[in-house]
Design a protein around this motif. Structure first.
Motif, PDB file in Angstrom:
ATOM      1  N   ILE A 268      14.017  13.670   3.920  1.00  0.00           N
ATOM      2  CA  ILE A 268      12.787  14.215   3.348  1.00  0.00           C
ATOM      3  C   ILE A 268      12.230  15.256   4.320  1.00  0.00           C
ATOM      4  CG2 ILE A 268      10.425  13.714   2.603  1.00  0.00           C
ATOM      5  CD1 ILE A 268      12.455  12.497   0.758  1.00  0.00           C
ATOM      6  N   GLY A 269      12.195  16.510   3.889  1.00  0.00           N
ATOM      7  CA  GLY A 269      11.638  17.582   4.695  1.00  0.00           C
ATOM      8  C   GLY A 269      10.305  18.029   4.116  1.00  0.00           C
ATOM      9  N   LEU A 270       9.231  17.842   4.868  1.00  0.00           N
ATOM     10  CA  LEU A 270       7.878  18.109   4.393  1.00  0.00           C
ATOM     11  C   LEU A 270       7.357  19.425   4.948  1.00  0.00           C
ATOM     12  CD1 LEU A 270       6.660  14.532   5.251  1.00  0.00           C
ATOM     13  CD2 LEU A 270       6.701  15.411   2.916  1.00  0.00           C
ATOM     14  N   ASP A 271       7.001  20.354   4.058  1.00  0.00           N
ATOM     15  CA  ASP A 271       6.344  21.573   4.510  1.00  0.00           C
ATOM     16  C   ASP A 271       4.936  21.256   5.011  1.00  0.00           C
ATOM     17  OD1 ASP A 271       8.572  22.896   3.651  1.00  0.00           O
ATOM     18  OD2 ASP A 271       7.591  23.928   1.980  1.00  0.00           O
ATOM     19  N   GLU A 272       4.355  22.186   5.737  1.00  0.00           N
ATOM     20  CA  GLU A 272       2.972  22.018   6.158  1.00  0.00           C
ATOM     21  C   GLU A 272       2.045  21.977   4.945  1.00  0.00           C
ATOM     22  OE1 GLU A 272       2.207  25.142   8.953  1.00  0.00           O
ATOM     23  OE2 GLU A 272       3.499  24.250  10.500  1.00  0.00           O
ATOM     24  N   ASP A 273       0.935  21.249   5.082  1.00  0.00           N
ATOM     25  CA  ASP A 273      -0.029  21.039   4.000  1.00  0.00           C
ATOM     26  C   ASP A 273       0.649  20.488   2.749  1.00  0.00           C
ATOM     27  OD1 ASP A 273      -2.626  21.048   2.841  1.00  0.00           O
ATOM     28  OD2 ASP A 273      -2.168  22.928   1.803  1.00  0.00           O
ATOM     29  N   THR A 274       1.601  19.586   2.963  1.00  0.00           N
ATOM     30  CA  THR A 274       2.326  18.972   1.849  1.00  0.00           C
ATOM     31  C   THR A 274       2.615  17.517   2.201  1.00  0.00           C
ATOM     32  OG1 THR A 274       3.395  21.106   1.465  1.00  0.00           O
ATOM     33  CG2 THR A 274       4.308  19.215   0.304  1.00  0.00           C
ATOM     34  N   ALA A 275       2.437  16.641   1.225  1.00  0.00           N
ATOM     35  CA  ALA A 275       2.624  15.209   1.460  1.00  0.00           C
ATOM     36  C   ALA A 275       3.435  14.575   0.340  1.00  0.00           C
ATOM     37  CB  ALA A 275       1.261  14.513   1.567  1.00  0.00           C
ATOM     38  N   ALA A 276       4.067  13.450   0.689  1.00  0.00           N
ATOM     39  CA  ALA A 276       4.729  12.595  -0.293  1.00  0.00           C
ATOM     40  C   ALA A 276       3.938  11.292  -0.369  1.00  0.00           C
ATOM     41  CB  ALA A 276       6.172  12.330   0.117  1.00  0.00           C
ATOM     42  N   PHE A 277       3.285  11.041  -1.504  1.00  0.00           N
ATOM     43  CA  PHE A 277       2.526   9.812  -1.707  1.00  0.00           C
ATOM     44  C   PHE A 277       3.471   8.780  -2.309  1.00  0.00           C
ATOM     45  CE2 PHE A 277      -0.929  12.557  -0.868  1.00  0.00           C
ATOM     46  CZ  PHE A 277      -2.070  11.792  -0.651  1.00  0.00           C
ATOM     47  N   ILE A 278       3.985   7.870  -1.461  1.00  0.00           N
ATOM     48  CA  ILE A 278       4.997   6.895  -1.872  1.00  0.00           C
ATOM     49  C   ILE A 278       4.302   5.617  -2.307  1.00  0.00           C
ATOM     50  CG2 ILE A 278       7.091   5.659  -1.191  1.00  0.00           C
ATOM     51  CD1 ILE A 278       7.336   7.701   1.148  1.00  0.00           C
ATOM     52  N   ASN A 279       4.475   5.236  -3.578  1.00  0.00           N
ATOM     53  CA  ASN A 279       3.767   4.058  -4.083  1.00  0.00           C
ATOM     54  C   ASN A 279       4.571   2.778  -3.884  1.00  0.00           C
ATOM     55  OD1 ASN A 279       5.662   3.871  -6.192  1.00  0.00           O
ATOM     56  ND2 ASN A 279       4.333   4.885  -7.685  1.00  0.00           N
ATOM     57  N   ALA A 280       4.050   1.677  -4.391  1.00  0.00           N
ATOM     58  CA  ALA A 280       4.672   0.369  -4.183  1.00  0.00           C
ATOM     59  C   ALA A 280       6.026   0.245  -4.861  1.00  0.00           C
ATOM     60  CB  ALA A 280       3.735  -0.732  -4.690  1.00  0.00           C
ATOM     61  N   ASP A 281       6.289   1.090  -5.863  1.00  0.00           N
ATOM     62  CA  ASP A 281       7.581   1.089  -6.552  1.00  0.00           C
ATOM     63  C   ASP A 281       8.587   2.023  -5.905  1.00  0.00           C
ATOM     64  OD1 ASP A 281       6.727  -0.755  -8.544  1.00  0.00           O
ATOM     65  OD2 ASP A 281       5.742   0.873  -9.633  1.00  0.00           O
TER      66      ASP A 281
ATOM     67  N   GLY B  50       0.814  -1.198   0.000  1.00  0.00           N
ATOM     68  CA  GLY B  50       0.000   0.000   0.000  1.00  0.00           C
ATOM     69  C   GLY B  50       0.854   1.258   0.000  1.00  0.00           C
ATOM     70  N   TYR B  51       0.229   2.367  -0.338  1.00  0.00           N
ATOM     71  CA  TYR B  51       0.925   3.646  -0.285  1.00  0.00           C
ATOM     72  C   TYR B  51       1.362   3.950   1.146  1.00  0.00           C
ATOM     73  CZ  TYR B  51      -0.015   5.452  -5.002  1.00  0.00           C
ATOM     74  OH  TYR B  51      -0.026   5.660  -6.350  1.00  0.00           O
ATOM     75  N   VAL B  52       2.488   4.638   1.267  1.00  0.00           N
ATOM     76  CA  VAL B  52       2.955   5.212   2.526  1.00  0.00           C
ATOM     77  C   VAL B  52       2.970   6.722   2.315  1.00  0.00           C
ATOM     78  CG1 VAL B  52       4.863   5.380   4.157  1.00  0.00           C
ATOM     79  CG2 VAL B  52       4.295   3.172   3.118  1.00  0.00           C
ATOM     80  N   ILE B  53       2.286   7.465   3.187  1.00  0.00           N
ATOM     81  CA  ILE B  53       2.007   8.879   2.909  1.00  0.00           C
ATOM     82  C   ILE B  53       2.357   9.751   4.112  1.00  0.00           C
ATOM     83  CG2 ILE B  53       0.261  10.520   2.114  1.00  0.00           C
ATOM     84  CD1 ILE B  53      -1.367   7.897   1.284  1.00  0.00           C
ATOM     85  N   PRO B  54       3.602  10.217   4.218  1.00  0.00           N
ATOM     86  CA  PRO B  54       3.927  11.185   5.268  1.00  0.00           C
ATOM     87  C   PRO B  54       3.447  12.580   4.871  1.00  0.00           C
ATOM     88  CG  PRO B  54       5.881  10.681   3.969  1.00  0.00           C
ATOM     89  CD  PRO B  54       4.781   9.819   3.425  1.00  0.00           C
ATOM     90  N   ILE B  55       2.837  13.280   5.830  1.00  0.00           N
ATOM     91  CA  ILE B  55       2.286  14.623   5.621  1.00  0.00           C
ATOM     92  C   ILE B  55       2.969  15.573   6.595  1.00  0.00           C
ATOM     93  CG2 ILE B  55       0.168  16.004   5.578  1.00  0.00           C
ATOM     94  CD1 ILE B  55      -1.376  13.274   5.437  1.00  0.00           C
ATOM     95  N   GLY B  56       3.304  16.771   6.120  1.00  0.00           N
ATOM     96  CA  GLY B  56       4.101  17.692   6.928  1.00  0.00           C
ATOM     97  C   GLY B  56       3.386  18.380   8.058  1.00  0.00           C
ATOM     98  N   GLY B  57       2.128  18.029   8.303  1.00  0.00           N
ATOM     99  CA  GLY B  57       1.360  18.658   9.368  1.00  0.00           C
ATOM    100  C   GLY B  57       0.513  19.809   8.844  1.00  0.00           C
ATOM    101  N   ALA B  58      -0.449  20.238   9.651  1.00  0.00           N
ATOM    102  CA  ALA B  58      -1.316  21.380   9.317  1.00  0.00           C
ATOM    103  C   ALA B  58      -1.918  21.237   7.926  1.00  0.00           C
ATOM    104  CB  ALA B  58      -0.547  22.689   9.444  1.00  0.00           C
ATOM    105  N   GLU B  59      -2.311  20.004   7.565  1.00  0.00           N
ATOM    106  CA  GLU B  59      -2.916  19.796   6.251  1.00  0.00           C
ATOM    107  C   GLU B  59      -4.261  20.508   6.174  1.00  0.00           C
ATOM    108  OE1 GLU B  59      -4.334  16.579   8.945  1.00  0.00           O
ATOM    109  OE2 GLU B  59      -2.378  17.481   8.495  1.00  0.00           O
ATOM    110  N   GLU B  60      -4.535  21.096   5.019  1.00  0.00           N
ATOM    111  CA  GLU B  60      -5.793  21.814   4.825  1.00  0.00           C
ATOM    112  C   GLU B  60      -6.969  20.845   4.966  1.00  0.00           C
ATOM    113  OE1 GLU B  60      -8.551  24.319   4.664  1.00  0.00           O
ATOM    114  OE2 GLU B  60      -6.532  25.161   4.403  1.00  0.00           O
ATOM    115  N   LYS B  61      -7.939  21.243   5.759  1.00  0.00           N
ATOM    116  CA  LYS B  61      -9.070  20.358   6.060  1.00  0.00           C
ATOM    117  C   LYS B  61     -10.403  20.865   5.523  1.00  0.00           C
ATOM    118  CE  LYS B  61      -6.844  18.745  10.320  1.00  0.00           C
ATOM    119  NZ  LYS B  61      -5.602  19.536  10.134  1.00  0.00           N
TER     120      LYS B  61
END
Length: 273
Positions: free
Chosen positions: A201-214, A13-24
């Protein structure tokens, strides 16, 4: 610690780290994409609010994911290690199409979940196709080496970062969050200098890296992802440094990637489409 092995016929499955304060509310692109990946109206999303001390964190994400179209949501009431052995809660994890780990305190996550049946189930389920996302503290614990504190600024130092074991859903990355908002380049560089095998990997707020199976990730959100690639590093002075010394790191690559950009973790290649 390597990610759990996949079974024959299953894609990780995808692994998805998010930098926090994601827009809701206004443009919840990250959370909306997560719900869609998990199945939309057929999604079964389990929330782990353990990092937060706020009693309503899990409930708020339940309602939020339902408003974004998820068919079923459930927040696991895990506040102590004995909760992480509860068979009913484990059953919810085993039936989930998506697992979401909220923000808060990284050490609450590691001290309560580390080594428990819940942690083992998260790893196993991801290997069998369940998508796992985490925001802020929930993003930090995704990697094998979890940043729990450190210095602000630009220059890496001998004592510039504090680390603890994470979940190990990816063992090639070390992840930091609230990155530009809290000026955390120095602590990410310090983490990479310990072992220049790790990609920072440095993630800004409201920003994510969607890491796929590859092991390729797409940047989603309003900010950027800073990638520190040490694959060509010629020298790190960490072994010789004295307490508080600035660190020398020679021949690093740095990428700043905004929405729509991709990065191939295995091959260390950035792409714009």
């Amino acid at each position: 610690m390597c990610p759990s092995p996949t079974n024959h016929g299953h894609s990780r499955g995808y692994v998805i780290p998010i930098g926090g304060a994601e827009e809701k509310i206004n443009n919840p692109d990250i959370l909306k994409k997560f719900v869609e990946l998990c199945g939309g109206k057929d999604a079964n999303i389990v929330i782990i609010p353990t990092a937060s001390k706020l009693e309503d964190t899990g409930e708020r994400y339940e309602k939020l994911f339902e408003e974004l179209g998820a068919g079923y949501t459930y927040s696991l009431p895990i506040t102590k290690r004995t909760d992480a052995k509860n068979e009913d809660l484990l059953q919810h994890l085993e039936e989930a199409t998506g697992i979401f780990i909220t923000g808060g305190n990284q050490l609450r996550l590691s001290t309560i979940l580390g080594g428990t049946p819940v942690a083992q189930t998260i790893r196993r389920q991801n290997a069998q196709g369940t998508h796992v996302a985490g925001t802020s503290a929930g993003a930090a614990i995704i990697s094998q080496h979890m940043i729990i504190g450190g210095s602000t600024g630009i220059v890496p130092t001998e004592d510039g970062v504090n680390l603890a074991p994470g979940l190990g859903l990816n063992n090639q990355l070390v992840i930091d969050q609230h990155f530009n908002q809290r000026n955390r380049l120095s602590r990410l560089l310090s983490a990479v200098s310990y072992n220049p095998f790790l990609i920072g990997i440095g993630l800004d707020e409201d920003t994510a890296a969607f890491i796929n199976a590859d092991n390729v990730f797409e940047v989603v959100g309003s900010g950027s992802v800073t990638v520190i690639d040490p694959s060509d590093c010629d020298h790190s002075s960490m072994a010789e440094a004295r307490r508080g010394d600035a660190i020398t790191i020679v021949n690093l690559k740095l990428h700043i990637l905004s929405a729509g950009s991709h990065f191939d973790i295995n091959n260390k290649v950035a792409n714009l489409d």
